[in-house]
Design a protein around this motif. Structure first.
Motif, short mmCIF file in Angstrom:
data_model
loop_
_atom_site.label_atom_id
_atom_site.label_comp_id
_atom_site.label_asym_id
_atom_site.label_seq_id
_atom_site.Cartn_x
_atom_site.Cartn_y
_atom_site.Cartn_z
N GLN A 72 -5.53 5.49 -2.96
CA GLN A 72 -6.45 4.98 -3.97
C GLN A 72 -5.62 4.70 -5.16
OE1 GLN A 72 -10.76 6.94 -3.79
NE2 GLN A 72 -9.27 8.54 -2.90
N ILE A 73 -4.67 5.41 -5.45
CA ILE A 73 -4.18 5.20 -6.86
C ILE A 73 -3.12 3.71 -6.64
CG2 ILE A 73 -1.86 5.71 -8.19
CD1 ILE A 73 -2.99 8.72 -7.80
N THR A 74 -2.60 3.65 -5.34
CA THR A 74 -1.80 2.63 -5.18
C THR A 74 -2.55 1.32 -4.94
OG1 THR A 74 -0.18 4.19 -3.95
CG2 THR A 74 0.17 1.80 -3.46
N LEU A 75 -3.58 1.49 -4.43
CA LEU A 75 -4.26 0.21 -4.03
C LEU A 75 -4.96 -0.41 -5.61
CD1 LEU A 75 -7.74 0.25 -4.43
CD2 LEU A 75 -7.58 1.91 -2.50
N ARG A 76 -5.15 0.56 -6.34
CA ARG A 76 -5.55 0.20 -7.88
C ARG A 76 -4.42 -0.64 -8.48
NH1 ARG A 76 -8.57 5.10 -7.59
NH2 ARG A 76 -7.26 6.10 -8.91
N ARG A 77 -3.18 0.01 -8.46
CA ARG A 77 -2.07 -0.54 -9.04
C ARG A 77 -1.72 -1.92 -8.57
NH1 ARG A 77 1.87 4.83 -8.95
NH2 ARG A 77 0.84 5.87 -10.81
N SER A 100 1.45 -2.11 9.29
CA SER A 100 2.11 -1.55 8.13
C SER A 100 1.29 -0.81 7.32
CB SER A 100 3.13 -2.29 7.56
OG SER A 100 2.54 -3.30 6.81
N PRO A 101 1.55 0.11 6.42
CA PRO A 101 0.68 0.65 5.20
C PRO A 101 0.66 -0.47 4.42
CG PRO A 101 2.46 2.40 5.98
CD PRO A 101 2.73 1.14 6.58
N GLU A 102 1.64 -1.23 4.03
CA GLU A 102 1.27 -2.38 3.39
C GLU A 102 0.13 -3.34 3.53
OE1 GLU A 102 5.02 -0.50 2.58
OE2 GLU A 102 4.36 -1.57 4.41
N PHE A 103 0.14 -3.61 4.87
CA PHE A 103 -1.12 -4.36 5.40
C PHE A 103 -2.46 -3.88 4.63
CE2 PHE A 103 -4.65 -6.07 7.58
CZ PHE A 103 -4.33 -7.34 8.02
N ALA A 104 -2.55 -2.49 4.90
CA ALA A 104 -3.81 -1.71 4.70
C ALA A 104 -3.98 -1.62 3.22
CB ALA A 104 -3.84 -0.32 5.11
N LEU A 105 -2.89 -1.51 2.35
CA LEU A 105 -2.89 -1.21 0.82
C LEU A 105 -3.29 -2.64 0.25
CD1 LEU A 105 0.26 0.93 0.34
CD2 LEU A 105 -2.07 1.71 0.12
N SER A 106 -2.62 -3.74 0.93
CA SER A 106 -2.73 -4.94 0.26
C SER A 106 -4.24 -5.44 0.62
CB SER A 106 -1.97 -6.02 1.02
OG SER A 106 -0.61 -5.84 0.64
N PHE A 107 -4.95 -5.02 1.66
CA PHE A 107 -6.15 -5.48 2.13
C PHE A 107 -7.29 -4.65 1.13
CE2 PHE A 107 -10.25 -4.34 4.16
CZ PHE A 107 -10.61 -5.63 4.46
N LEU A 108 -6.87 -3.46 1.01
CA LEU A 108 -7.87 -2.68 0.26
C LEU A 108 -8.00 -3.13 -1.33
CD1 LEU A 108 -7.19 0.87 1.68
CD2 LEU A 108 -9.11 -0.63 1.75
N ARG A 179 8.35 -9.45 -5.62
CA ARG A 179 8.49 -8.11 -4.83
C ARG A 179 7.28 -7.37 -4.78
NH1 ARG A 179 13.97 -6.54 -4.08
NH2 ARG A 179 15.49 -7.60 -5.41
N PHE A 180 6.74 -6.87 -3.60
CA PHE A 180 5.71 -6.37 -3.50
C PHE A 180 5.85 -4.96 -4.26
CE2 PHE A 180 2.96 -2.93 -1.39
CZ PHE A 180 1.97 -3.77 -1.01
N THR A 181 6.80 -4.26 -4.23
CA THR A 181 7.03 -2.98 -5.26
C THR A 181 6.72 -3.33 -6.67
OG1 THR A 181 9.33 -3.53 -5.36
CG2 THR A 181 8.69 -1.91 -3.66
N ASP A 182 6.93 -4.41 -7.19
CA ASP A 182 6.47 -4.86 -8.69
C ASP A 182 4.99 -4.58 -8.81
OD1 ASP A 182 9.17 -5.37 -9.07
OD2 ASP A 182 8.76 -7.53 -9.00
N LEU A 183 4.25 -5.15 -7.63
CA LEU A 183 2.71 -4.83 -7.50
C LEU A 183 2.31 -3.46 -7.60
CD1 LEU A 183 1.35 -7.57 -5.10
CD2 LEU A 183 2.01 -7.71 -7.57
N THR A 184 2.98 -2.77 -6.82
CA THR A 184 2.64 -1.11 -6.52
C THR A 184 2.96 -0.49 -8.00
OG1 THR A 184 4.78 -0.52 -5.76
CG2 THR A 184 3.21 -1.07 -4.46
N GLN A 185 3.81 -1.07 -8.95
CA GLN A 185 4.10 -0.30 -10.34
C GLN A 185 3.34 -0.86 -11.43
OE1 GLN A 185 8.40 -0.90 -10.40
NE2 GLN A 185 8.67 0.21 -8.46
N ALA A 186 2.34 -1.69 -10.93
CA ALA A 186 1.56 -2.30 -12.10
C ALA A 186 0.61 -1.24 -12.81
CB ALA A 186 0.65 -3.41 -11.67
N ASP A 187 0.19 -1.41 -13.98
CA ASP A 187 -0.50 -0.40 -14.94
C ASP A 187 -2.11 -0.69 -14.42
OD1 ASP A 187 -1.88 1.22 -16.60
OD2 ASP A 187 -0.75 0.33 -18.28
N GLU A 188 -2.52 0.20 -13.70
CA GLU A 188 -4.16 0.13 -13.27
C GLU A 188 -5.04 -0.04 -14.47
OE1 GLU A 188 -6.49 3.42 -11.61
OE2 GLU A 188 -4.21 4.25 -11.43
#
Length: 553
Positions: A72-77, A100-108, A179-188
């Protein structure tokens, strides 16, 4: 049961039109006013009884695990990262990713943002990807570096390319990629709360195209919430996933069956989803043994491989309590063979389509199960109506009469993207979606699929179901796989011909096969010709690509 039949019959008499079938399970209250992401994680917020510290996703390739809190934290980021890159409510994001987990997280993340997701097979050609991306107006494509070379033309047209890092967190970015990791580090905290309507489109999968050109299928938040709830909600859920389950996922995540029946249904119930990048039989059995998998969803080709492999005896598969076959119908003979391999597991089928969600589900999977029959794809899903109509007159048919299956309910698609004519041909003015599948409902409300309407072979006015002949062929001891299609004939109009994959070392001849089949069927169902091939072409979801075989004739 008698009351259910009387209730339906009285409705038929009252309307003087339709004989309507409903689930044996009572309808339930479905919170389909909620946005999809809020609904899926409802147990983990407010007064919900979910435990956010439990495992949600497991990446079999790397051993990474994500708890429900992590997800939940990652998908919001990621949603905040998408927003920062210009994705807004109603914009389309294409997922071009393997399992991959990235598929699930990106969809969510796209769901949470109020954007629209469209997913494509990463093995598609550059042309196929471009067609879907342009048709769905995708503004962003999330993919792996190895697929970026297929996207150069789309990038030139303004699509943002986001690349998922490889296992070593090293990725060679194409010019302009993110980079996908840049998305995961965004500020929700930067993400404004989206305003989402139940009728907003949440996903645009594309129909398989096995009987025509692929079409974008618009699915709303309301439709997808309804489809999930029909399976896993209620005091006696039709599909009894629990928080103690480990559900293995090797079927392609870009397919609707995997989206709804597996990924989202697992998350709604608090189960753990074990993600495999692809199907390899020995790898699947190794992971079942390692993670003590309890639920194994399959497609018919996987069932066939499982039944025919001697390797199954080498692994401890005793943790499996449920085996669910979906994506395409499975014949009784294969179902019986699976039960011999795993006598302690419940086995049954689910039947649905991209446009309609789940149409039927085996009640063997219910929390309080019903006795079911081999070869049945279950009973109609709850909170929906089904009827069977004559393919010529359109008249509603009673039990044990085969006709086209029609379904009605809130789980249906909104329509085909930019194709109102195709939508009108599929969903009639009374809200009935015509599936194109031929089947019947027996005296116990169980549904049996005979064949696809457009795949029936017409021999001198007789109808021949390819699936019936394929079931005979596949159970020949020296046949590995088989498919039957129609070949034009001047006298009979059409005749059935078979494409056969012989078992290794087999010297089976055309006459051997003809004699084997023809002595078991009526004259007009007899195989006229046999073609030996190395493999039967199938879609990623396991459906036979009959049009590819017909093109060889």
């Amino acid at each position: 049961m008698a009351f259910r039949q009387q209730e339906t019959l009285s409705l038929t008499k009252k309307t003087d039109q339709d004989f309507i079938f409903r689930s044996k399970l009572p309808d339930i209250s479905i919170p389909n006013h909620l946005p999809l992401a809020e609904y899926v994680f409802q147990k983990f917020s407010g007064d919900g009884d979910g435990d956010s510290t439990t495992t949600c996703l497991i990446d079999s390739a790397t051993g990474r695990t994500f708890t429900y809190a992590n997800v939940q934290i990652t998908l919001r980021r990621i949603a905040a990262g998408l927003h920062r890159l210009g994705i807004r409510h109603g914009d389309t994001v294409m997922l071009l990713l393997p399992n991959s987990p990235e598929f699930a997280l990106s969809f969510l993340a796209a769901v949470y943002l109020g954007a629209v997701s469209t997913s494509a097979n990463p093995l598609f050609t550059q042309t196929e990807i471009a067609k879907q991306a342009k048709a769905s107006a995708a503004k962003m494509i999330i993919t792996k570096p190895c697929y970026v070379h297929k996207l150069t033309n789309l990038q030139q047209l303004g699509a943002v390319i986001v690349c998922v890092d490889d296992r070593n967190d090293v990725v060679s970015l194409a010019d302009g990629s993110v980079r996908f990791t840049d998305l995961t580090q965004a500020d929700e905290a930067e993400l404004p709360k989206p305003e989402i309507s139940p009728d907003d489109t949440v996903s645009i999968p594309y129909s398989s195209g096995t009987t025509g050109l692929p079409k974008g299928v618009m699915i709303s938040h309301k439709g997808l919430v309804t489809s999930i709830a029909q399976k896993v909600d209620g005091e006696n859920p039709n599909l009894n996933f629990t928080r103690d389950d480990v559900i293995i996922c090797f079927l392609p995540m870009f397919h609707t069956f995997t989206h709804s029946s597996l990924m989202l249904s697992a998350m709604r119930t608090g189960a753990a989803l074990l993600i495999l990048p692809r199907f390899e039989l020995n790898l699947v059995m190794k992971m079942v043994q390692k993670y003590k998998v309890t639920v194994v969803p399959m497609a018919p080709p996987v069932v066939l491989a499982f039944v025919k492999s001697p390797e199954t005896e080498k692994y401890d598969l005793s943790s499996v309590r449920m085996m669910l076959s979906g994506s395409a119908t499975l014949k009784k003979e294969l179902e019986d063979a699976v039960r011999l391999k795993l006598p302690n597991a419940i086995f049954g089928q689910s039947y649905g389509m991209t446009e309609a969600g789940t149409v039927a589900n085996s009640l063997a999977f219910a929390k309080h199960p019903f006795k079911t029959k081999s070869g049945s794809c279950g009973t109609v899903i709850r909170n929906a109506e089904m009827k069977v109509v004559d393919t010529i007159t359109g008249a509603s048919l009673l039990r044990n009469k085969a006709g086209e299956i029609c379904i009605r309910g809130h789980q249906l698609m909104k329509g085909y993207l930019n194709d109102p004519e195709a939508t009108a041909r599929t969903i009639d003015k009374d809200g009935w979606l015509h599936t194109g599948d031929i089947g019947f409902v027996d005296d116990d409300d169980e549904i049996f699929i005979v064949d696809r309407l457009k795949e029936l072979i017409k021999f001198k006015g007789y109808q021949v179901a390819p699936a019936e002949l394929e079931a005979l062929l596949i159970f020949h001891p020296y046949i590995e796989d088989a498919a039957v299609v129609a070949m034009t004939d001047e006298v009979a109009d059409e005749v059935p011909v078979a494409f056969v994959v012989r078992s290794e070392g087999s010297q089976l001849t055309e006459d051997d096969i003809k004699n084997y089949v023809n002595k078991q069927v009526v004259h007009y169902k007899r195989i006229k010709m046999v073609f030996f091939v190395k493999a039967i072409p199938k879609s990623a979801s396991g459906k036979l690509l009959r049009k590819v075989l017909r093109a060889k004739l």
